[in-house]
Design an enzyme around this catalytic site. Structure first.
Site, mmCIF file in Angstrom:
data_model
loop_
_atom_site.group_PDB
_atom_site.id
_atom_site.type_symbol
_atom_site.label_atom_id
_atom_site.label_comp_id
_atom_site.label_asym_id
_atom_site.label_seq_id
_atom_site.Cartn_x
_atom_site.Cartn_y
_atom_site.Cartn_z
ATOM 1 N N CYS A 3 78.765 -18.577 64.484
ATOM 2 C CA CYS A 3 78.937 -17.130 64.536
ATOM 3 C C CYS A 3 80.117 -16.769 65.423
ATOM 4 O O CYS A 3 80.199 -17.215 66.575
ATOM 5 C CB CYS A 3 77.664 -16.481 65.068
ATOM 6 N N CYS A 53 75.491 -19.112 69.080
ATOM 7 C CA CYS A 53 75.300 -19.865 67.832
ATOM 8 C C CYS A 53 76.678 -20.337 67.362
ATOM 9 O O CYS A 53 77.598 -19.534 67.225
ATOM 10 C CB CYS A 53 74.627 -18.995 66.772
ATOM 11 N N GLU A 78 82.123 -3.572 66.977
ATOM 12 C CA GLU A 78 82.366 -3.199 65.590
ATOM 13 C C GLU A 78 81.075 -2.759 64.918
ATOM 14 O O GLU A 78 79.984 -3.197 65.290
ATOM 15 C CB GLU A 78 82.949 -4.399 64.818
ATOM 16 N N CYS A 94 78.285 -10.975 57.871
ATOM 17 C CA CYS A 94 77.447 -11.584 58.915
ATOM 18 C C CYS A 94 78.220 -12.644 59.690
ATOM 19 O O CYS A 94 78.811 -13.542 59.103
ATOM 20 C CB CYS A 94 76.238 -12.273 58.304
ATOM 21 N N CYS A 116 78.068 -11.524 72.724
ATOM 22 C CA CYS A 116 76.694 -12.028 72.588
ATOM 23 C C CYS A 116 76.560 -13.279 73.438
ATOM 24 O O CYS A 116 77.501 -14.067 73.539
ATOM 25 C CB CYS A 116 76.401 -12.363 71.124
ATOM 26 N N CYS A 149 75.403 -1.286 59.689
ATOM 27 C CA CYS A 149 75.170 -2.485 60.491
ATOM 28 C C CYS A 149 75.767 -2.204 61.868
ATOM 29 O O CYS A 149 76.968 -1.954 61.981
ATOM 30 C CB CYS A 149 75.845 -3.681 59.828
HETATM 31 N N1 SAH Z 1 71.779 -11.730 67.160
HETATM 32 C C1 SAH Z 1 71.064 -11.321 65.968
HETATM 33 C C2 SAH Z 1 71.934 -10.522 65.010
HETATM 34 C C3 SAH Z 1 73.074 -11.337 64.506
HETATM 35 S S1 SAH Z 1 73.869 -11.201 63.021
HETATM 36 C C4 SAH Z 1 70.561 -12.559 65.247
HETATM 37 O O1 SAH Z 1 71.017 -13.646 65.540
HETATM 38 O O2 SAH Z 1 69.674 -12.434 64.416
HETATM 39 C C5 SAH Z 1 72.846 -11.259 61.672
HETATM 40 C C6 SAH Z 1 72.724 -12.598 60.953
HETATM 41 O O3 SAH Z 1 73.965 -13.206 60.593
HETATM 42 C C7 SAH Z 1 71.993 -13.626 61.795
HETATM 43 O O4 SAH Z 1 70.999 -14.215 61.025
HETATM 44 C C8 SAH Z 1 73.077 -14.613 62.099
HETATM 45 O O5 SAH Z 1 72.572 -15.880 62.412
HETATM 46 C C9 SAH Z 1 73.862 -14.592 60.817
HETATM 47 N N2 SAH Z 1 75.182 -15.222 60.920
HETATM 48 C C10 SAH Z 1 75.911 -15.447 62.035
HETATM 49 N N3 SAH Z 1 77.068 -16.050 61.736
HETATM 50 C C11 SAH Z 1 77.082 -16.213 60.393
HETATM 51 C C12 SAH Z 1 78.029 -16.754 59.475
HETATM 52 N N4 SAH Z 1 79.182 -17.253 59.895
HETATM 53 N N5 SAH Z 1 77.716 -16.740 58.168
HETATM 54 C C13 SAH Z 1 76.549 -16.216 57.736
HETATM 55 N N6 SAH Z 1 75.622 -15.684 58.553
HETATM 56 C C14 SAH Z 1 75.887 -15.689 59.872
#
Ligand code: SAH
Length: 366
Positions: free
Chosen positions: A135, A132, A108, A359, A128, A121
């Site tokens: 996420c 985490c 996406e 995010c 991935c 974005c």
């Molecule tokens: N893999 C990269 C890009 C990921 S997305 C990274 O981890 O940085 C970008 C941001 O969104 C990251 O900081 C990630 O931790 C955050 N993120 C992931 N899940 C989220 C959620 N449920 N709510 C808010 N931010 C989130």
């Protein structure tokens, strides 16, 4: 596919590769590729102008190319992304596109138009491997790495929609690109760097986006941050910290079991020193998990007086997660605590939440 808690996947499964595309290649490589097809090298420049400047891939409409050469040259512009679904919100100024790649993998991307800029974005991997727990992408595991051109195509698609006036606000251009879609960009290093080069190369060799307006967001792959600093590409580095202490970060960002908070912050300061760019620290505020004032205080102490900025992200809901965003008063207290230490801090908007495009919400399901 789901990953057991804490498990990390660094190496993407081996898969058939997408077809070679103009956007995979540097200008010199494009000229060589065109010559190999039996065409004059300058055709690569013409083709690049069509793709990166006019945003077209229809070779039959490229009237400056001899009719007999068009089909040959078309092999450098294979179709890589097929739109499956488009969701919009904010009166059409936020739009999430679900793409199918040549092998069925789904990714996406999200376009966000603001009064003063348009941010794309983009995804860098299908799925991935960083796992985490808050996420949605991390929960699905890693399907495969994306190619440079598959990454670039997401931005070109956005540019095309803007140029065609499909996004309310009149014809426009993509001004910013954030690698905050699906995937860990630094785990797909080579392809991501190739994509950044195509984005920042001036037209017609690339899209001509300013490197400062490109943000690479990472969980904190320390060696790769060091490598990125040496590329001579002054992109903005965003570090997903989410906790100032190892005990909590080990669980929120499992890569922390490899590289600790102190190590990843050192890598960030080295990046800032090398590139003179302010590093962005991302911190998703999760109610009663990482939003205590003492943690804000600890974070403030760790990062004060550095070339840094904190971006707090109210946690976006994801399926099956028991966590929610912090209470407003806790968020305010967190902000105040950081400001007390003189740390610049902003709270990220929740754009795209209604369409699961914010995010951490990208899961790419049909
Ligand atoms: N893999 C990269 C890009 C990921 S997305 C990274 O981890 O940085 C970008 C941001 O969104 C990251 O900081 C990630 O931790 C955050 N993120 C992931 N899940 C989220 C959620 N449920 N709510 C808010 N931010 C989130």
């Amino acid at each position: 596919m789901s990953q057991p808690p804490g498990q990390l996947t660094f190496v993407a499964p081996r898969r058939a590769k997408p077809a070679r595309h103009l956007a995979d290649l540097s200008m010199a490589e494009r000229r060589a590729a065109v010559t190999e097809l039996g065409e004059k090298a300058f055709r690569a420049d013409q083709l690049s102008r069509h793709y990166f400047e006019r945003l077209t891939t229809d070779v039959q409409a490229m009237t400056d190319l001899p009719a007999a050469s068009r089909d040959k040259l078309a092999t450098l512009l294979p179709n890589l992304l097929t739109p499956v679904r488009e969701l919009t919100t904010d009166g059409g100024t936020t739009r999430k596109t679900l793409w199918r790649l040549f092998d069925g993998a789904l990714v996406e991307s999200v376009l966000m138009r603001y009064p003063d800029r348009v941010t794309m974005c983009v995804s860098s991997q299908a799925g991935c491997g960083m796992n985490c727990p808050f996420c949605a992408t991390g929960q699905a595991g890693l399907t495969r790495n994306m190619s440079t051109a598959e990454i670039v195509e997401q931005v070109v698609a956005g540019a095309r929609a803007l140029a065609a006036g499909e996004v309310p606000g009149g014809p426009g251009r993509v001004s910013n690109v954030v690698f905050m879609g699906m995937g860990e960009p630094l785990a797909n290093y080579k392809q991501v760097i190739g994509a950044v080069r195509r984005l920042v190369e001036p037209a017609p060799h690339g899209l001509g986006i300013s490197a400062r307006s490109v943000t690479v967001s990472t969980v904190g792959l320390v060696p790769a941050i060091g490598k990125l600093a040496d590329e001579g590409l002054p992109v903005t580095l965003a570090l997903s910290l989410h906790a100032p202490d190892d005990e909590l970060r080990d669980t929120l960002v499992p890569i922390n079991t490899r590289w600790k908070v102190a190590e990843v912050l050192d890598a960030a300061w080295a990046y800032a020193a090398r590139t003179k760019r302010r590093v962005s620290i991302e911190y998703a505020l999760i109610k009663d998990v990482n939003d205590q004032e003492w943690r804000a205080d600890l974070l403030g102490k760790l990062i004060k007086n550095k070339l840094v900025h904190v971006n707090l992200i109210p946690l976006n809901p994801t399926p099956g997660s028991k966590w929610t965003a912090s209470r407003p008063e806790d968020e305010r207290a967190f902000v105040r605590r950081l400001q007390f230490h003189g740390v610049p801090v902003t709270v990220r908007d929740t754009r795209g939440r209604e369409i699961d495009g914010a995010c951490g919400q990208l899961a790419a399901a049909e």
